[in-house]
Design a protein around this motif. Sequence first.
Motif: not given
Length: 194
Positions: A24-32, A39-40, A64-71, A75-78
């Motif tokens: 229930g989240v989009t990349y742009s809504q992800m904020d630590y 929780r996610i 923790i790094e987040l990158f958007p993927v098309l569509k 991608v989360i890199v720990f």
Amino acid sequence: MRFVPQKKGRLKVILSPQDMDSFGVTYSQMDYSDLKTRRILAGVLESARRQTGFCCPESSRLLIELFPVLKGGCVIVFTVLEPAGGGCFEQGPEEIFVFAFPRLEPLGQAARTLAEKPFPKGCRCALYRLGEEYRIVCHLPQPLSDPAGHPCRRELLRHGRCAGTGELAEAYCEEHGTLLAPQDALQKLAECWK
């Protein structure tokens, strides 16, 4: 959700658009700083621990790094960071290169040439089919003593072309390509072209 182990102390997690919808989240809504995002990420880390054994020791910090993927994917890199007093993880500098080939033959020749000597250390490569061409994603250590770069990079450039560098170039192949060989693609190709 797909887990792609990297070097020791590092894990890549690929979330599809369906995964993002289920959270229930989009990349742009992800904020630590947001409780829902934390929780996610905690849930993703728990799944990673169960499926791959990846964990962060209490004495270490976790990048923790987040990158958007098309569509709509992500991608989360720990990455486990060494504790202030040193740690058990050896994390030398590493670069990601994507090389493109119109056919498998020149890629196989490059792999065979590399295998004629002791195979270069620290080369982890995955092979993808992307449209009409083949792409190989290589995680290569930066040889500080060799300004010309890693031997795999030099040989692959002799037979193909560089199609990008970094996490986003790799994510593009993962999102749009078909994985043919994970992690040790060059060694497998070298065996086929003996």
